[in-house]
Design a protein around this motif. Sequence first.
Motif, PDB file in Angstrom:
ATOM      1  N   GLN A  35       0.823  -1.213   0.000  1.00  0.00           N
ATOM      2  CA  GLN A  35       0.000   0.000   0.000  1.00  0.00           C
ATOM      3  C   GLN A  35       0.858   1.264   0.000  1.00  0.00           C
ATOM      4  O   GLN A  35       0.537   2.237  -0.688  1.00  0.00           O
ATOM      5  CB  GLN A  35      -0.899   0.018   1.254  1.00  0.00           C
ATOM      6  N   LEU A  47      -0.594  -1.525  -8.521  1.00  0.00           N
ATOM      7  CA  LEU A  47      -0.907  -2.395  -7.385  1.00  0.00           C
ATOM      8  C   LEU A  47      -2.187  -3.160  -7.697  1.00  0.00           C
ATOM      9  O   LEU A  47      -3.230  -2.558  -7.933  1.00  0.00           O
ATOM     10  CB  LEU A  47      -1.111  -1.556  -6.113  1.00  0.00           C
ATOM     11  N   ALA A  48      -2.088  -4.498  -7.703  1.00  0.00           N
ATOM     12  CA  ALA A  48      -3.301  -5.320  -7.783  1.00  0.00           C
ATOM     13  C   ALA A  48      -3.798  -5.491  -6.356  1.00  0.00           C
ATOM     14  O   ALA A  48      -3.085  -6.020  -5.500  1.00  0.00           O
ATOM     15  CB  ALA A  48      -3.000  -6.670  -8.424  1.00  0.00           C
ATOM     16  N   PHE A  49      -5.017  -5.001  -6.097  1.00  0.00           N
ATOM     17  CA  PHE A  49      -5.523  -4.933  -4.724  1.00  0.00           C
ATOM     18  C   PHE A  49      -5.872  -6.314  -4.162  1.00  0.00           C
ATOM     19  O   PHE A  49      -6.365  -7.179  -4.864  1.00  0.00           O
ATOM     20  CB  PHE A  49      -6.775  -4.056  -4.675  1.00  0.00           C
ATOM     21  N   PRO A  61     -10.285  -5.756  -4.097  1.00  0.00           N
ATOM     22  CA  PRO A  61     -10.659  -4.752  -5.102  1.00  0.00           C
ATOM     23  C   PRO A  61     -11.971  -4.066  -4.730  1.00  0.00           C
ATOM     24  O   PRO A  61     -12.872  -4.687  -4.168  1.00  0.00           O
ATOM     25  CB  PRO A  61     -10.821  -5.581  -6.380  1.00  0.00           C
ATOM     26  N   VAL A  62     -12.034  -2.776  -5.028  1.00  0.00           N
ATOM     27  CA  VAL A  62     -13.149  -1.941  -4.593  1.00  0.00           C
ATOM     28  C   VAL A  62     -14.297  -2.000  -5.601  1.00  0.00           C
ATOM     29  O   VAL A  62     -14.067  -2.009  -6.799  1.00  0.00           O
ATOM     30  CB  VAL A  62     -12.644  -0.492  -4.431  1.00  0.00           C
ATOM     31  N   GLU A  82      -8.480  -7.376 -11.699  1.00  0.00           N
ATOM     32  CA  GLU A  82      -7.221  -6.707 -11.363  1.00  0.00           C
ATOM     33  C   GLU A  82      -6.150  -7.053 -12.396  1.00  0.00           C
ATOM     34  O   GLU A  82      -5.397  -6.189 -12.840  1.00  0.00           O
ATOM     35  CB  GLU A  82      -6.745  -7.123  -9.961  1.00  0.00           C
TER      36      GLU A  82
END
Lengths: 254, 442
Positions: free
Chosen positions: A45, A82-84, A87-88, A155
């Motif tokens: 992050q 950045l691959a979360f 994901p949101v 992602e």
Amino acid sequence: MLTVKNLHVAIDGKEILRGIDLNVRAGEVHAIMGPNGSGKSTLAQVLAGREGYRVTAGTARYLGRNLLAMTPEQRAREGVFLAFQYPVEIPGVSNALFLKTSLNAVRKQHGLPELDAMDFLALVRDRMKRVGMDEVLLSRAVNEGFSGGEKKRNEILQLTVLEPKLAILDETDSGLDIDALKQVADGVNAMRNARRAIVLVTHYQRLLNYIVPDHVHVLSQGRIAKSGGAGLAFELEQHGYGWVEAGNEASRVA
Amino acid sequence: MNVQPDLLQHLELERMPEALAGHDVPWVRLARESAFGRFAARGFPTRRDEEWKYTDVTALGRRASLAPDHIPPDPSSEAALHAWTLTNEGMHLMVFVNGHYDADLSTIDGLPDGVRLTSLAQALDEAQDLPRPFFDVRNEHTIFASLNTAFATDGAMLQLAPGTVLDAPVYLLFIASGHGVAVYPRNIVVAGEGARATMVEHYLGMVDAHNFTNAITQISLGAGAVIEHCKLLQEGSAASHIAGIHADLMAGSSFVSHSFALGARMGRNDITARLLERDCRCTLNGLYLLDGRQHMDHHTRIDHLAPDGVSREQYRGVMDGESHGVFNGKLVVHPGADGTDAHQSSRNLLLSRQAEVDTKPQLEIFADNVKCTHGATVGQLDENHLFYLRSRGIDAESARSLLIYGFANDIVARVSAPNLRGRIEQLVLERLPHGESIKELL
């Protein structure tokens, strides 16, 4: 490409990273492993520019620039991705609109013209096929109502469309069944080349069967406790994290 | 008694222009007199009245002329008007200029057998008794409905015979052009058993004048009928707009209402639905986008009066500047309305420190075995959402507008007719920060 030196990071007054050193060169794949709470997601992050973390000491340089002074969007446009882990979901914004806005922002940075609707669709369709994603997900709102696997694939789709220089994948393997894992790994492996670096953040060794890293680092209590080659992941799988953590304690006492 | 004497003087029924719909019809005249009497006795509500707590209408008579005098349209808007009407393919368009139906600007063609679409004035002149019950005192939901009955200028009357299906939407465009315009549109929809139609009421202000609109729309749905109603509020920046949309539902019918409030200095919509028989379905969607000193109040009321009704309500607001949004959602499950399934949600985004919203759900349940849920949120944009977009190279400002667009578009997406949905999306984008650049990408 990425040089992290003695990085200390705190959130809400609590120190999470306590002196990280990491050197990632173009063409390399690094795996960062560690138990829950070791700080590996925090590292991902902070490198992507999430606000709310306080860097109390140390530096991170990316392509010779001070990464920590750049906004998240500057980092992304310069090739950090950045691959979360989670994901949101963004209701009301279609995946297509999101991807197009994002791709155009990155292209603009590099002096490239915006893609027209036809070229954009052709590109995205090709990449969706590559990561095994259903085309209907393009007109659906970003990640809304997607299964866990579809979110992770989304992602990787963004990764293949944006073609970053430094890709950081945060727990991309979690929540994937074995077939999805293989497909995601294929998508990532196809991105490997001499100009691109990949950092895999993962709890389990499983993903590393499919994406074989050049270097493995084990994070424990905010520090890199051990580094090695791909073989280190297998040792970990056999002995568990306790093995490294015990060593870490011992080295601190000494 | 809150009616200023001078206001009453201005509103002498005897002075009313002959242009009001049904001027020569005896029962219409009686209905007007009786409604005016009710208005004169009670006057405008004050903020002491719970239903008008957040919306002050006592100054209305000072701010605008309320008399429905016949004002000719401002010449400057002629060209815009004609340009507008050219883009109405695939719709039955009725244009009302300053309250009165303009047949030249309207295009109604190819109505299927069993469908009648006329102006209210025409319907009354043809001595139809069909509109009569709609002017009955029992169908007055607010004091503004009394005022509307007294002064109803004109409006649309849509009749759908049982089983008829109207594919192209009916588009009612109410233009306010000029100064001192006060209009009292009255629209009536009677859908027979199993009939289906989509209709739009679009209120468009062409000038920034202190104009006044007081509109009433009454919709009667026969058994199994499906009516989708869409209201677009785009009045001028100084205009006041007060309106009621009232639906009565018979067995198995379905009423869908969308309310998009984009423009007016002060606006108030009372939207009500009575689920009179079993198995009815009612969906109320709403979106208000406010800035400057705009004030927009939505009061909705759903009465579940029979078993196994379903209602879904989703309202959203985006408030910027010093604007003020109000949402009051009342849901009454009457004795005997067992098996009711109701959900209500109100979500609000405040984009500035001076913006304000008052949101209040009101649930009254007097039946058994019901499922009623509600939720209300007021807040700013989600930091996680912003970071996600920025981490993909989208700058902070564009990320914010994309999220606001998404928040609003989630409501627009519920409109079923594609040509209508596209048009509303464009109108919404014109009102959003950086809407132009999002438009280019769509």
